[in-house]
Design a protein around this motif. Sequence first.
Motif, short mmCIF file in Angstrom:
data_model
loop_
_atom_site.label_atom_id
_atom_site.label_comp_id
_atom_site.label_asym_id
_atom_site.label_seq_id
_atom_site.Cartn_x
_atom_site.Cartn_y
_atom_site.Cartn_z
N SER A 38 -4.06 -0.44 -6.42
CA SER A 38 -4.80 -1.38 -5.58
C SER A 38 -6.21 -0.92 -5.28
O SER A 38 -7.09 -1.74 -5.04
CB SER A 38 -4.03 -1.62 -4.27
OG SER A 38 -3.76 -0.40 -3.62
N SER A 39 -6.47 0.39 -5.29
CA SER A 39 -7.83 0.89 -5.08
C SER A 39 -7.93 2.33 -5.56
O SER A 39 -6.93 3.06 -5.59
CB SER A 39 -8.24 0.79 -3.61
OG SER A 39 -7.47 1.69 -2.82
N GLN A 46 -4.76 4.51 -4.47
CA GLN A 46 -3.78 3.79 -3.67
C GLN A 46 -2.89 2.96 -4.59
O GLN A 46 -3.38 2.26 -5.48
CB GLN A 46 -4.44 2.89 -2.64
CG GLN A 46 -3.40 2.27 -1.69
CD GLN A 46 -4.03 1.62 -0.49
OE1 GLN A 46 -4.99 0.88 -0.64
NE2 GLN A 46 -3.49 1.87 0.69
N THR A 83 -1.17 6.07 -0.34
CA THR A 83 -2.45 6.61 -0.79
C THR A 83 -2.25 8.06 -1.21
O THR A 83 -1.78 8.88 -0.43
CB THR A 83 -3.51 6.54 0.32
OG1 THR A 83 -3.72 5.18 0.68
CG2 THR A 83 -4.82 7.14 -0.15
N GLN A 222 -4.39 -1.98 0.94
CA GLN A 222 -5.67 -1.34 0.70
C GLN A 222 -6.77 -1.88 1.59
O GLN A 222 -7.92 -1.47 1.48
CB GLN A 222 -6.07 -1.55 -0.78
CG GLN A 222 -6.61 -2.95 -1.11
CD GLN A 222 -5.51 -3.95 -1.41
OE1 GLN A 222 -4.40 -3.81 -0.93
NE2 GLN A 222 -5.83 -4.97 -2.19
#
Length: 311
Positions: A38-39, A46, A83, A222
């Motif tokens: 997601s990031s 993440q 994360t 996120q």
Amino acid sequence: ATEPEELPLPSEEPQHKKTQTEAPASNARAVLGELSVSSISPDSVQLQWSIPKGSFDSFMLQYQDAQGQPQALPINGGSRSVTVSELSPSHRYRFHLYGLQSRKKTDHVSTEAVTAAAKPEELPLPSEKPQHEKRRTESPAFEAPLMRAVLGELRVPSVTPNSVQLQWNVPEGPFDSFMLQYRDAQGQPQALPIDGGSRSVMVPGLSPSRQYRFHLYGLRGQKKIDHVSTEAITEEPQHMKPQTEVPASEATPARAVLEELRVSSVTPRSVGLQWTVPKGSFDSFMLQYRDAQGQPQALPVEGESRSVMVP
């Protein structure tokens, strides 16, 4: 799915035999959905996933660090994102997420991610507007989900020459996790990921007699939903402080009692501890332990605290 080649697990049967030979204790088999990225940042990734069928008691995320050493990150069964921090910039990682039922790995999914390239400042801090303007002027920066989550005041219950303890509350809605950002004595940005159930954190490794500004972000997935900030000044070095301590020989009127020290959370690089005080009160606490090199360490904790994160 095939058993991942990067991290063969001990005492685990090959993945293609798993579904026939390791039926979970419950009648309903739980299924992991797609593991997606997601990031990313230069030092973190993440990950998100779904559970289209059933439920898991917990998860285990496995990967190899930049030096090729295997790492394992235990995750609560109610989580749907995590994360992974302390990674290296511009490095390819392969992550394996295992779903556990009754301590047995019943399903797994994998994905790959490449961390972002290093920048002069990996974690630029937000513009420091006055705290009372936060909710009016910065609301567009946070995309609110259906259920609104709000961070309460970020306060400083205790400081030492080289650490600051921070506490906060969540008056409305839950957060999946928190992220604390600040700059160290050399002006370098630092980021400390915090579990969503925590309401306090100890920030170690600071310099004496120095002012720090801390930014606490509440995250869902996120997305940064809300943030609060505060400032703190670390104490002078201990040898410079006047000798005002009460002699140890002076007993308190009522005896105070400590009860059950337990582990509330673990990551590859930190342990969260909790305790209770069923009788009386203490002026402060001192946590002592030995690090990986066998050197003794001491972490002062404020007397009203009932938890601490050892990083």
